[in-house]
Design a protein around this motif. Structure first.
Motif, PDB file in Angstrom:
ATOM      1  N   ALA A 235      45.773  41.303  36.040  1.00 54.96           N
ATOM      2  CA  ALA A 235      44.750  42.103  36.677  1.00 54.96           C
ATOM      3  C   ALA A 235      44.973  42.397  38.143  1.00 54.96           C
ATOM      4  O   ALA A 235      44.049  42.528  38.902  1.00 54.96           O
ATOM      5  CB  ALA A 235      43.408  41.406  36.527  1.00 54.96           C
ATOM      6  N   THR A 236      46.217  42.467  38.579  1.00 50.96           N
ATOM      7  CA  THR A 236      46.416  42.859  39.959  1.00 50.96           C
ATOM      8  C   THR A 236      46.684  44.344  40.062  1.00 50.96           C
ATOM      9  O   THR A 236      46.307  44.976  41.029  1.00 50.96           O
ATOM     10  CB  THR A 236      47.572  42.084  40.598  1.00 50.96           C
ATOM     11  N   SER A 237      47.360  44.887  39.036  1.00 53.88           N
ATOM     12  CA  SER A 237      47.531  46.338  39.091  1.00 53.88           C
ATOM     13  C   SER A 237      46.214  46.966  38.652  1.00 53.88           C
ATOM     14  O   SER A 237      45.465  46.371  37.897  1.00 53.88           O
ATOM     15  CB  SER A 237      48.663  46.767  38.170  1.00 53.88           C
ATOM     16  N   PRO A 238      45.941  48.166  39.156  1.00 56.56           N
ATOM     17  CA  PRO A 238      44.649  48.763  38.806  1.00 56.56           C
ATOM     18  C   PRO A 238      44.551  49.032  37.304  1.00 56.56           C
ATOM     19  O   PRO A 238      45.564  49.180  36.635  1.00 56.56           O
ATOM     20  CB  PRO A 238      44.624  50.071  39.596  1.00 56.56           C
ATOM     21  N   LEU A 239      43.350  49.081  36.844  1.00 56.36           N
ATOM     22  CA  LEU A 239      43.111  49.354  35.427  1.00 56.36           C
ATOM     23  C   LEU A 239      43.417  50.832  35.171  1.00 56.36           C
ATOM     24  O   LEU A 239      42.907  51.702  35.872  1.00 56.36           O
ATOM     25  CB  LEU A 239      41.648  49.059  35.114  1.00 56.36           C
ATOM     26  N   ILE A 240      44.203  51.073  34.173  1.00 56.79           N
ATOM     27  CA  ILE A 240      44.638  52.448  33.949  1.00 56.79           C
ATOM     28  C   ILE A 240      44.265  52.911  32.547  1.00 56.79           C
ATOM     29  O   ILE A 240      44.405  52.154  31.568  1.00 56.79           O
ATOM     30  CB  ILE A 240      46.164  52.551  34.161  1.00 56.79           C
ATOM     31  N   GLY A 241      43.778  54.145  32.460  1.00 52.64           N
ATOM     32  CA  GLY A 241      43.570  54.773  31.156  1.00 52.64           C
ATOM     33  C   GLY A 241      42.436  54.182  30.345  1.00 52.64           C
ATOM     34  O   GLY A 241      42.451  54.266  29.129  1.00 52.64           O
ATOM     35  N   ARG A 242      41.491  53.552  30.995  1.00 52.19           N
ATOM     36  CA  ARG A 242      40.370  52.978  30.239  1.00 52.19           C
ATOM     37  C   ARG A 242      39.040  53.474  30.795  1.00 52.19           C
ATOM     38  O   ARG A 242      38.091  52.694  30.899  1.00 52.19           O
ATOM     39  CB  ARG A 242      40.418  51.449  30.313  1.00 52.19           C
ATOM     40  N   ASP A 243      39.011  54.748  31.182  1.00 49.75           N
ATOM     41  CA  ASP A 243      37.801  55.273  31.827  1.00 49.75           C
ATOM     42  C   ASP A 243      36.571  55.151  30.945  1.00 49.75           C
ATOM     43  O   ASP A 243      35.509  54.713  31.385  1.00 49.75           O
ATOM     44  CB  ASP A 243      38.006  56.746  32.216  1.00 49.75           C
ATOM     45  N   VAL A 244      36.737  55.522  29.690  1.00 46.18           N
ATOM     46  CA  VAL A 244      35.591  55.495  28.779  1.00 46.18           C
ATOM     47  C   VAL A 244      35.081  54.071  28.617  1.00 46.18           C
ATOM     48  O   VAL A 244      33.877  53.793  28.711  1.00 46.18           O
ATOM     49  CB  VAL A 244      36.010  56.049  27.399  1.00 46.18           C
ATOM     50  N   GLU A 245      36.029  53.175  28.411  1.00 53.48           N
ATOM     51  CA  GLU A 245      35.654  51.779  28.193  1.00 53.48           C
ATOM     52  C   GLU A 245      34.997  51.199  29.436  1.00 53.48           C
ATOM     53  O   GLU A 245      33.993  50.486  29.345  1.00 53.48           O
ATOM     54  CB  GLU A 245      36.895  50.954  27.826  1.00 53.48           C
ATOM     55  N   LEU A 246      35.572  51.528  30.591  1.00 52.24           N
ATOM     56  CA  LEU A 246      35.017  50.997  31.828  1.00 52.24           C
ATOM     57  C   LEU A 246      33.604  51.537  32.063  1.00 52.24           C
ATOM     58  O   LEU A 246      32.719  50.807  32.515  1.00 52.24           O
ATOM     59  CB  LEU A 246      35.931  51.361  33.004  1.00 52.24           C
ATOM     60  N   ASP A 247      33.416  52.800  31.713  1.00 47.72           N
ATOM     61  CA  ASP A 247      32.067  53.364  31.846  1.00 47.72           C
ATOM     62  C   ASP A 247      31.078  52.618  30.952  1.00 47.72           C
ATOM     63  O   ASP A 247      29.947  52.349  31.354  1.00 47.72           O
ATOM     64  CB  ASP A 247      32.068  54.854  31.480  1.00 47.72           C
ATOM     65  N   ALA A 248      31.523  52.311  29.755  1.00 43.03           N
ATOM     66  CA  ALA A 248      30.637  51.582  28.842  1.00 43.03           C
ATOM     67  C   ALA A 248      30.291  50.215  29.427  1.00 43.03           C
ATOM     68  O   ALA A 248      29.144  49.763  29.359  1.00 43.03           O
ATOM     69  CB  ALA A 248      31.290  51.438  27.475  1.00 43.03           C
ATOM     70  N   VAL A 249      31.297  49.559  30.007  1.00 47.84           N
ATOM     71  CA  VAL A 249      31.057  48.245  30.606  1.00 47.84           C
ATOM     72  C   VAL A 249      30.088  48.386  31.784  1.00 47.84           C
ATOM     73  O   VAL A 249      29.151  47.607  31.936  1.00 47.84           O
ATOM     74  CB  VAL A 249      32.382  47.591  31.048  1.00 47.84           C
ATOM     75  N   LYS A 250      30.318  49.428  32.588  1.00 49.62           N
ATOM     76  CA  LYS A 250      29.425  49.658  33.726  1.00 49.62           C
ATOM     77  C   LYS A 250      27.990  49.879  33.262  1.00 49.62           C
ATOM     78  O   LYS A 250      27.051  49.333  33.824  1.00 49.62           O
ATOM     79  CB  LYS A 250      29.861  50.905  34.493  1.00 49.62           C
ATOM     80  N   ALA A 251      27.868  50.713  32.230  1.00 50.72           N
ATOM     81  CA  ALA A 251      26.533  51.018  31.728  1.00 50.72           C
ATOM     82  C   ALA A 251      25.857  49.740  31.247  1.00 50.72           C
ATOM     83  O   ALA A 251      24.662  49.516  31.477  1.00 50.72           O
ATOM     84  CB  ALA A 251      26.616  52.034  30.592  1.00 50.72           C
ATOM     85  N   LEU A 252      26.644  48.886  30.609  1.00 51.87           N
ATOM     86  CA  LEU A 252      26.074  47.639  30.099  1.00 51.87           C
ATOM     87  C   LEU A 252      25.611  46.757  31.254  1.00 51.87           C
ATOM     88  O   LEU A 252      24.490  46.252  31.272  1.00 51.87           O
ATOM     89  CB  LEU A 252      27.127  46.887  29.273  1.00 51.87           C
ATOM     90  N   VAL A 253      26.489  46.591  32.229  1.00 53.65           N
ATOM     91  CA  VAL A 253      26.220  45.669  33.321  1.00 53.65           C
ATOM     92  C   VAL A 253      25.052  46.144  34.182  1.00 53.65           C
ATOM     93  O   VAL A 253      24.249  45.358  34.662  1.00 53.65           O
ATOM     94  CB  VAL A 253      27.505  45.496  34.160  1.00 53.65           C
TER      95      VAL A 253
END
Ligand SMILES: Nc1ncnc2c1ncn2[C@@H]1O[C@H](COP(=O)(O)OP(=O)(O)OP(=O)(O)O)[C@@H](O)[C@H]1O
Ligand SMILES: [Mg+2]
Length: 1007
Positions: A235-253
């Protein structure tokens, strides 16, 4: 994307340099700033402690005036650095400063800001124009956690105070820091998305609960992204190609509390990484994360993965609440249970029935969580869900059902069904697309871009798997001057070969430690790493440092160390020579067993773990000893799934012993597991072992032989061989005539009743049940028999009520149902309760009160699935479906039956109860007007009862066939063997009122 986003949101911070770009708001300095909303609130924040080193010496060598000036100017330098990064100085005491980040202002990237401030303090002091010798130096400590901010009134007005365990930990961490440097906890590091350069400093242990934290020296923060992957590895390099998933996580949190989202994906797909992003995001919202992690070694341990989180919660709550048990309004039993869970003890509430202990443990944990969320905003992260035990899963289901807190769960695909039960939404992680994959590689190799050939090769081999992309990209990073051709040549064909190569480069000492750790599993307490290093290495601390440097092992929060990825552990384990593997497990066993017997620590290894090490160390007898203890523990919590797993392992272990000893071991385990396995409709796997005892091949005394013989009768009854069962029972009863025993008599009567009913001797069955009941006094009527499963009297009454219902003796049936219900309720015995409910529903069904039957049978069916009582799943499903058919709810009936057929338990259980599945399917077809199918299914029902030697249900089936014939005009195959007149007279003779009624309804059509 996540990291960038965070940076952008961190107003006032130049993202390139980490320098503040605007002047910072008002001085806090212990005075209450305008933060009315934040006072008396728990927030997740980062705490900074700074201490001036050697200030006493400073004072002793300087003139008092000068000393004061030096101290003052140093403190103000520290204060300025803190303010520059939006921290709030809470307290200045002598030569120390305490500050918090993330409270005022409530910035989301407080861990990063605190880290930058800390570095700034150290650097500015080094270059600061103090001009006088000795130049002051500072130690700085950083830790993130929940804190309580409160206003305190004193003689001088109001001051702000910060309390909470996190501040205490930050203070301890500061003391570990070498002069002129920054010490940072693993928790804080994990919340910083930017690449940090770290050196391990050690661990600290909390006085409260013995939990610890790995501590590092923070030497630099690379806001541009590091050119090497440092200690954290993950997890030191930025998260790549997971925009949809990250949005879902954000929405949850950021969404409403109580939602649950589950991420499912193959190994290395990035699940844990998304959980980490969830933790970072929630830290930004001031929310603390609580982590539950499945562990393969603990999978057979009931509640095995919840001990740590429970202790963590206590640690969070203790500074806020003097008495957690009373704040949570725990009952005395629950309080005892809580203490047991905290101490990792086994003896709590030992006098209670296993099912009760199980229930109390679940309720206690849920109560604790309910209390916790009132005081501390919490997010629950669940990782490696595929290794959760069933008890922990039911706690998670309870959290979801009660909407107690938001949950983010993750697991490999095989965990899908179990995790789906405790979440609202499942998200599948797919491999990264070619574009994202390419950017991930480019990102990692941005300082030394790779040639196209190499990139293509990496993309081709990694197949979009982030872990593989990352590992290949790192390994392709050549030293300066490497030719591109050499670069692409050094990419191995497969990920595991690559990981193997990385491990092969370790020196001897580090290799031995790595192998020791691989034997421990993917994750383990830091203390085991340290003790193991002392055991197997010449230079223990050097070996640990090298493993960390080589990105093999990393430190995680809560005093855990782990392999940088599970696949690294697997590679280390796989590539270890056989003899070495045996030796490492022997060492691990030696270490953990010594710990288990001596220390009071919460980190003691479970018997299931010890059994694994003994097994792999080639010590089957020892392994069996631990498995036995583990099995007993699982039974004492009615953890039926765990018992099954442990029994199967015991059988494997026993196979390594010489035959006589093997038979002995298998026999004793089969006795222990039999009751439990019956609930899972898996009892037949004990047959061979049980027969050893029943035949007398293994002798464990006459009493046990009798029990084994009755067990054999049960096995035969369930297997559709009641006549054989009666033969076993006759032998058991002959034993009993010689040596009487109340529990064994009771058991024999119960089984005799099952067999008599299946042989169409309902009166004899009822007589047995009466005899059984008469022998028991009031106390005995509610007591369990065997380890977990049976309250025999309740079972007898429930089955008896069913038989009486068929005979039309409704008043008596009703009173037996009532007795069964009362007792099972009073003893909160779920299995007995299921049977009582089934008898109750069946009674209403036969009496034509379908609405009432429906409610009861729906509940019973749900309970049966919930508790995993699979032996009665076919009966629960079919009686429910029969009722639904009567009510015309054919869709639901069809669904219930289809599910039950798909589960297939009816194939393993071949008693009268499974007959009804066939009958229900035939009746459904009839109600749907599917003529041919109805005739076929009726024929199947008949064939089933005959093949199971079920004389009683052969009569039921014949009546069903007559009904189908009357409705459809089609002859049912096989039903003609018995003339209608014979059928009628047989039914009359037995007094089977339920069948008489059916025949009357079609009288004119079959005459
Ligand atoms: N989208 C991504 N961008 C950048 N790095 C990623 C991405 N996804 C995963 N990674 C990195 O790949 C590695 C493997 O990911 P991770 O550990 O999350 O896998 P996992 O799905 O949890 O696997 P397992 O089932 O074995 O636990 C980690 O180092 C992670 O940081
Ligand atoms: Mg993972």
């Amino acid at each position: 994307m996540g990291a960038k986003d965070n940076k952008v949101r961190a107003e006032g911070l130049d993202t390139a340099t980490g320098q503040p770009v605007q002047p910072i708001a008002g001085e806090a300095n212990g005075r209450v700033p305008s933060l009315s909303g934040d006072v008396e609130a728990v927030r997740f924040a980062t705490v900074l402690f700074a201490d001036i080193v050697g200030s006493t010496r400073l004072i002793s060598v300087l003139d008092p005036e000068d000393a004061r000036d030096v101290l003052d100017s140093t403190i103000s330098l520290i204060r300025k650095a803190i303010h520059d990064f939006d921290g709030m100085v809470v307290r200045v005491q002598g030569d120390g400063v305490m500050a918090v980040f993330g409270v005022h202002p409530a910035v989301e990237d407080h861990p990063l800001r605190a880290a930058l401030a800390a570095r700034a303090i150290v650097e500015r002091m080094r270059s600061g124009p103090s001009g006088i010798l000795p130049a002051p130096r500072a130690r700085v400590g950083l830790h993130s956690g929940p804190i309580l901010l409160r206003r305190q009134d004193n003689d001088f007005g109001s001051i702000l105070d910060v309390v909470g365990h996190a501040t205490h930990v930050a203070g301890q961490i500061e003391k570990l820091s070498p002069p002129a440097s920054v010490a940072i906890s693993a928790t804080t590091v994990s919340l910083i998305a930017e690449s940090c350069q770290l050196q391990p400093l050690g661990t600290i242990t909390s006085e409260i609960d013995q939990r610890g934290e790995a501590v590092f020296e923070l030497t630099a923060i690379d806001l541009e992204g590091g050119d090497r992957i440092p200690v954290k590895g993950n997890a030191t390099s930025p998260l790549i190609g997971r925009d949809v998933e990250l949005d879902a996580v954000k929405a949850l949190v950021s969404g409403q509390a109580g939602a649950a989202l589950c991420i499912v994906g193959e190994a290395g797909m990035g699940k844990s990484r998304l959980l980490l992003e969830g933790a970072r995001l929630s830290a930004g919202f001031g929310v603390t994360t609580l982590v539950v992690r499945g562990n393969a070694l603990l999978a057979p341990v009931p509640f095995g993965c919840l001990g740590g989180p429970v202790r963590h919660l206590m640690q969070l709550l203790q500074p806020l609440l003097a008495d957690v048990a009373s704040a949570a309004a725990l009952t005395a039993d629950q309080a005892e249970c809580l203490q047991g869970l905290i101490d990792n003890g086994q003896k709590w509430l030992a006098h209670l029935a296993p099912g009760d202990r199980n229930r109390i443990a679940t309720q206690t944990i849920l109560r604790l969580l309910q209390l916790a969320v009132v005081h501390v905003p919490l997010l629950l992260l669940v990782d490696d869900g595929q290794y959760l035990d069933r008890e922990s899963l039911s706690v998670l289901t309870g959290i979801r059902d009660g909407r107690i807190m938001t949950m983010l769960l993750a697991g490999r695909p095989e965990a899908l069904t179990s995790l789906a039960q405790c979440c609202d939404q499942v998200m599948n992680l797919e491999p990264l697309g070619p574009r994202a994959a390419r950017s991930l590689v480019a990102m990692i190799n941005r300082f030394a871009p790779l040639d196209d050939d190499t990139i293509e090769r990496i993309l081709d081999r990694a197949q979009g798997l982030p872990l593989a992309l990352q590992e290949f990209a790192v390994s392709a990073q050549g030293e300066d001057g490497t030719e591109p051709a050499e670069l692409s040549a050094r990419i191995p064909a497969r990920l595991d070969a690559l990981l193997g190569a990385r491990l092969a480069a370790l020196d001897d000492d580090a290799t031995r430690l790595c192998q020791f750790c691989a034997a421990l599993g993917p994750i383990f307490p830091v203390s085991r790493l340290q003790n193991g290093a002392a055991l197997v290495c010449r230079n223990p601390s050097g070996a640990i440092a090298r493993l960390v440097e080589a990105r093999v092992v990393e430190f995680a929060v809560a005093n855990q160390a782990r392999f940088t990825h599970q696949l690294v552990q697997e590679a280390a384990y796989r590539t270890m020579p056989r003899r070495r593997r045996t030796m490492m497990h022997a060492r691990a066993l030696e270490l953990l067993a010594a710990q288990a017997s001596s220390s009071q620590e919460a980190e003691v290894a479970s018997h299931a773990e010890l059994a694994t090490h003994a097994e792999k160390a080639g010590l089957p007898q020892r392994a069996l000893g631990h498995l036995w203890d583990a099995c007993q523990q699982a039974l004492s919590l009615a953890a039926i799934d765990s018992v099954r797993q442990l029994y199967l392992r015991a059988r494997e272990m026993a196979a390594r012993l010489e035959p006589a000893a093997a038979a002995m071991e298998r026999a004793r385990f089969s006795l222990l597991a039999f009751d439990t396995l019956q609930q899972l409709s898996q009892e037949q796997i004990t047959r061979e072992d049980m027969a050893l005892l029943a035949e007398g091949t293994v002798d464990m005394g006459p009493g046990i032989r009798t029990v084994a013989r009755i067990n054999m009768a049960v096995l035969d009854w369930i297997d559709g061989a009641p006549l054989q069962g009666e033969a076993w029972l006759a032998r058991a009863e002959a034993d009993l005539d010689a040596h009487d025993s109340l529990p064994r008599r009771t058991y024999a009567d119960l089984v005799a009743a099952y067999l008599a009913f299946s042989q169409a001797r309902p009166r004899a069955a009822i007589a047995r049940i009466e005899r059984l009941g008469n022998r028991l006094d009031d106390g005995q009527r509610g007591s369990t028999f065997g380890a977990v499963v049976v309250i025999p009297h309740v079972l007898a009454r429930a089955f008896g009520a069913w038989y009486l219902t068929d005979l039309g003796e409704i008043a008596k049936a009703r009173s037996w149902v009532a007795e069964a219900l009362n007792l099972s309720r009073r003893y909160a015995h779920a299995y007995s309760r299921l049977l009582a409910d089934l008898a109750h529903g069946y009674l209403h069904y036969r009496e034509g009160r379908f609405e009432r039957a429906l409610g009861i049978l729906r509940g019973a069916y749900a309970d049966c699935l919930h508790h995993h009582f699979l032996g009665f799943e076919p009966a629960s499903a079919s009686w429910l479906a029969l009722t639904l058919i009567e009510l015309g709810q054919l869709h639901e009936a069809e669904a219930v039956l289809a599910e039950s057929v798909a589960r297939g338990h009816f194939r393993q259980v071949r008693t009268s109860a499974t007959y009804y599945l066939h009958e229900a399917r035939a009746r459904l077809a009839m109600a749907q007007g599917k003529v041919v199918q109805a005739a076929d299914l009726a024929a199947e029902a008949l064939e089933h009862s005959r093949s199971c030697g079920e004389a009683m249900h052969e009569l039921h089936a014949l009546v069903l066939c007559r009904e189908v014939e009357a409705h459809t005009g089609m002859a049912v195959w096989g039903a003609q063997d018995v003339p209608t007149a014979d059928l009628v007279s047989r039914i009359d003779e037995l007094g089977l009122a339920c069948l008489q009624r059916r025949l009357v309804a079609i009288e004119d059509r079959i005459a």
